[in-house]
Design a protein around this motif. Structure first.
Motif, mmCIF file in Angstrom:
data_model
loop_
_atom_site.group_PDB
_atom_site.id
_atom_site.type_symbol
_atom_site.label_atom_id
_atom_site.label_comp_id
_atom_site.label_asym_id
_atom_site.label_seq_id
_atom_site.Cartn_x
_atom_site.Cartn_y
_atom_site.Cartn_z
ATOM 1 N N LEU A 67 -4.549 -9.917 14.360
ATOM 2 C CA LEU A 67 -5.859 -9.765 13.718
ATOM 3 C C LEU A 67 -7.006 -9.794 14.723
ATOM 4 O O LEU A 67 -8.031 -9.137 14.516
ATOM 5 N N ARG A 72 -5.438 -5.184 7.936
ATOM 6 C CA ARG A 72 -5.903 -6.575 7.831
ATOM 7 C C ARG A 72 -5.439 -7.212 6.518
ATOM 8 O O ARG A 72 -5.046 -8.379 6.488
ATOM 9 N N ALA A 73 -5.472 -6.452 5.438
ATOM 10 C CA ALA A 73 -5.035 -6.979 4.131
ATOM 11 C C ALA A 73 -3.540 -7.304 4.151
ATOM 12 O O ALA A 73 -3.121 -8.336 3.605
ATOM 13 N N ILE A 111 -6.394 -2.219 16.480
ATOM 14 C CA ILE A 111 -5.670 -1.640 15.338
ATOM 15 C C ILE A 111 -4.198 -1.447 15.711
ATOM 16 O O ILE A 111 -3.304 -1.714 14.899
ATOM 17 N N SER A 147 0.877 -1.160 0.000
ATOM 18 C CA SER A 147 0.000 0.000 0.000
ATOM 19 C C SER A 147 0.915 1.211 0.000
ATOM 20 O O SER A 147 2.018 1.158 0.522
ATOM 21 N N SER A 158 -5.427 2.199 7.208
ATOM 22 C CA SER A 158 -6.754 1.971 7.782
ATOM 23 C C SER A 158 -6.799 0.553 8.337
ATOM 24 O O SER A 158 -5.922 -0.277 8.060
ATOM 25 N N GLU A 159 -7.841 0.253 9.066
ATOM 26 C CA GLU A 159 -7.995 -1.092 9.607
ATOM 27 C C GLU A 159 -8.052 -2.124 8.481
ATOM 28 O O GLU A 159 -7.439 -3.190 8.569
ATOM 29 N N ASP A 160 -8.744 -1.803 7.392
ATOM 30 C CA ASP A 160 -8.830 -2.733 6.258
ATOM 31 C C ASP A 160 -7.464 -2.959 5.619
ATOM 32 O O ASP A 160 -7.130 -4.084 5.236
ATOM 33 N N GLU A 161 -6.667 -1.905 5.486
ATOM 34 C CA GLU A 161 -5.329 -2.043 4.911
ATOM 35 C C GLU A 161 -4.428 -2.877 5.821
ATOM 36 O O GLU A 161 -3.641 -3.704 5.342
#
Length: 190
Positions: free
Chosen positions: A70, A46-47, A74, A33, A41-44
């Motif tokens: 996970l 996690r990814a 955060i 990223s 972000s939290e999604d990034e």
């Protein structure tokens, strides 16, 4: 037989199971990223951790710590990506080197034994990682060459075995030496 083939399989397995040009590491997670870890972000987050878990080369320590991150906050995920991954990878590398040392001791592979013991005594995560990625292959090749050269001392060696030994030594690549020691010598027919 599986124990004897383990080093050969290490040399022939794909270097990176995730199909990327480089392994997933703490250093390049952020480059997946354009966002720095502290700003992800939290999604990034996690990814990025999911990409580490998807790498089939991730060991038990990495898997355990990634899953804990996970399941945490955060900040837990950020901490894992910044420092936890590196520490968990070092734990997995230490286990891998101990396993290699066990097999090397059984096979009396002096160079691998020497280097593995030095690494385990030194406790440098970077040194262990570098050795697993390239140094082990070279140390094993040295031990394989010694093993193969010693085969030439057998006065009852057949002409076809002598030719196969010389061909392996002439090639000299770590992969060829490993293959000959583990498989090729048994394929020679008189």
């Amino acid at each position: 037989m599986a124990t004897a083939l383990t080093p050969a399989l290490l040399f022939t397995a794909p270097a990176f199971a995730n199909g990327s040009a480089a392994p997933v590491t703490a250093a390049n997670v952020a480059t997946m990223s354009d966002t720095p870890v502290d700003e992800m972000s939290e999604d990034e987050l996690r990814a990025a951790i999911a990409a580490i878990l998807a790498d089939e080369d991730s060991g038990r320590g990495v898997t355990r710590e990634a899953n804990e991150a996970l399941n945490g906050t955060i900040e837990d995920m950020r901490t894992f990506l910044k420092t936890g991954y590196r520490l968990a990878q070092a734990e997995d590398d230490r286990v891998a080197i101990a396993r290699i040392l066990y097999v090397a001791t059984q096979n009396k592979d002096k160079r691998v034994i020497e280097e593995a013991n030095k690494l385990l005594d030194g406790d440098s995560p970077e040194g262990m990682r570098a050795w697993l990625e390239n140094g082990y292959r070279l140390a094993q090749a040295e031990d394989d060459a010694v093993y193969i050269v010693r085969m030439l001392a057998d006065p009852d060696i057949s002409a076809s075995m002598r030719a196969a030994i010389n061909a392996a030594l002439d090639d000299g690549s770590p992969e060829t030496l490993r293959y000959f020691r583990e498989v090729g010598q048994y394929e020679v027919t008189d």
